[in-house]
Design a protein around this motif. Structure first.
Motif, PDB file in Angstrom:
ATOM      1  N   GLU A  83       0.836  -1.213   0.000  1.00 55.54           N
ATOM      2  CA  GLU A  83       0.000   0.000   0.000  1.00 55.54           C
ATOM      3  C   GLU A  83       0.868   1.259   0.000  1.00 55.54           C
ATOM      4  O   GLU A  83       0.543   2.242  -0.664  1.00 55.54           O
ATOM      5  CB  GLU A  83      -0.946  -0.001   1.208  1.00 55.54           C
ATOM      6  CG  GLU A  83      -1.846   1.204   1.254  1.00 55.54           C
ATOM      7  CD  GLU A  83      -3.297   0.838   1.575  1.00 55.54           C
ATOM      8  OE1 GLU A  83      -4.110   1.770   1.653  1.00 55.54           O
ATOM      9  OE2 GLU A  83      -3.607  -0.354   1.740  1.00 55.54           O
ATOM     10  N   TYR A 134       1.945   1.708  -3.460  1.00 55.39           N
ATOM     11  CA  TYR A 134       0.806   2.197  -4.264  1.00 55.39           C
ATOM     12  C   TYR A 134       0.630   3.700  -4.078  1.00 55.39           C
ATOM     13  O   TYR A 134       0.477   4.460  -5.046  1.00 55.39           O
ATOM     14  CB  TYR A 134      -0.465   1.448  -3.857  1.00 55.39           C
ATOM     15  CG  TYR A 134      -1.690   1.827  -4.656  1.00 55.39           C
ATOM     16  CD1 TYR A 134      -2.022   1.137  -5.815  1.00 55.39           C
ATOM     17  CD2 TYR A 134      -2.515   2.876  -4.251  1.00 55.39           C
ATOM     18  CE1 TYR A 134      -3.148   1.478  -6.561  1.00 55.39           C
ATOM     19  CE2 TYR A 134      -3.636   3.229  -4.985  1.00 55.39           C
ATOM     20  CZ  TYR A 134      -3.947   2.528  -6.137  1.00 55.39           C
ATOM     21  OH  TYR A 134      -5.050   2.882  -6.878  1.00 55.39           O
ATOM     22  N   SER A 143      -6.321  -5.403  -2.504  1.00 57.16           N
ATOM     23  CA  SER A 143      -6.808  -4.341  -1.626  1.00 57.16           C
ATOM     24  C   SER A 143      -8.201  -3.935  -2.072  1.00 57.16           C
ATOM     25  O   SER A 143      -8.565  -4.086  -3.253  1.00 57.16           O
ATOM     26  CB  SER A 143      -5.870  -3.137  -1.670  1.00 57.16           C
ATOM     27  OG  SER A 143      -6.431  -2.025  -0.998  1.00 57.16           O
TER      28      SER A 143
END
Length: 342
Positions: free
Chosen positions: A91, A94, A113
């Motif tokens: 994450e 990202y 996710s």
């Protein structure tokens, strides 16, 4: 010339020549290019545009390479992550890279996710409509490689296709690679060593790459024999494991020509033991993600054990003090590097 230019040229001139191996599967240069074009068409169909970023977390595999070259053919940037990271780490990557699409294995929870859809390579290929014949212009870096070398959270090193191609060419020349070479790669392709020093240097030389996703001494040595590999790469501890295993379970390594070593100095005693038992030249070098992969390397036939060798072609290095003045021989300072791979 460029990475995809090399792939295109070899696909046209020697389409049946083997390029990639994974287990019992293999792809020729011609097959790799065609699958990359199909992947590019699929990415475009999903809205990926030149200049977009595609986050990819895959193991060493044919899927990894097809996806990578497909991203570049579509004119997008490949942001490569460790597929074994935790969901929190993915994450973070990202948020840092802000991709328009994510590619990963469907069974890998770390790549999933609620914030994004994770596409499997096979799913993408099925979703497309044919092949993207003409390459789209690359508007931005070719690669974003994440490194925690100087920070807690990874930062993204942005590498142009020109820089990566230059470094791959430099390394291929320093290793004296040819189409006869077959590189056994057990280091991850999301890392600069596997990505540029292995995969892309094989591409520009017209050589072939055998991919292993997980290292074991037994697996690597047996793969050298099975695929008749001419080159391997690793860190000193890897070579110590190989020597220990080989002492108990000898394997025919007569095809092996080069053992690349980096990340840490190899002890002289291990250096001599590896060369004596494997019959291959140890090529130590130095580099970092910001130099695409390599900055220095010991030339074959001319080396000084215990050093990182000479700068690669077109590369300049100097060592300076805190005021930017070059220090005398034997003094400690900051390394400054200039070259086409930056």
């Amino acid at each position: 010339m460029s990475l995809l230019g090399s792939l295109h040229d070899f696909a046209k001139s020697v389409p049946q020549s083997p390029f990639l191996f994974e287990g019992e599967q293999k792809l020729s240069y011609g097959e790799t290019l065609e699958l990359a074009k199909r992947m590019a068409a699929s990415l475009v169909a999903q809205g990926v545009r030149p200049g977009d970023r595609v986050l990819m977390g895959l193991p060493n595999s044919l899927d990894f390479c097809i996806s990578l070259y497909g991203i570049l053919w579509a004119g997008a940037t490949a942001a490569l992550v460790n597929q074994r990271w935790t969901p929190y780490e993915v994450e973070n990557a990202y948020n840092l890279t802000q991709p328009s699409l994510v590619i990963g294995e469907p069974q890998n929870a770390s790549m999933k996710s609620a914030r994004w859809k994770t596409w499997a390579p096979a799913e993408l290929l099925k979703s497309g409509c044919g092949s993207l014949a003409a390459r789209r212009p690359l508007e931005g870096p070719a690669l974003m490689l994440l490194t925690s070398g100087t920070t807690g959270k990874p930062k993204a090193v942005m590498l142009s296709e020109k820089a990566v191609f230059a470094n791959a060419t430099q390394l291929a020349k320093r290793k004296e690679l040819s189409p006869k070479d077959r590189f056994l790669c057990s280091v991850p392709l999301f890392h600069s060593n596997g990505q540029v020093a292995a995969l892309q240097s094989m591409l520009v030389a017209g050589s072939s790459l055998v991919m292993m996703d997980r290292f074991t001494p037994e697996g690597l040595l047996q793969a050298v024999q099975k695929y008749q590999a001419t080159a391997i790469t690793g860190v000193p501890t890897l070579y110590q494991h190989l020597v220990n295993y080989h002492d108990q379970h000898p394997v025919d390594l007569s095809t092996l020509r080069i053992c690349s070593c980096g990340s840490a100095p190899m002890p002289v005693s291990l250096f001599e033991e590896v060369e004596a038992k494997f019959g291959a030249f140890i090529l130590e070098g130095y580099g970092l993600t910001e130099t695409s992969a390599g900055a220095c390397g010991n030339p074959i036939g001319k080396r000084k054990i215990g050093t990182v060798g000479l700068p690669l072609d077109g590369t300049e290095l100097k060592i300076v003090d805190d005021n930017g003045r070059e220090v005398a021989n034997g003094e400690t300072g900051e390394i400054l590097i200039r070259g086409p791979q930056l």
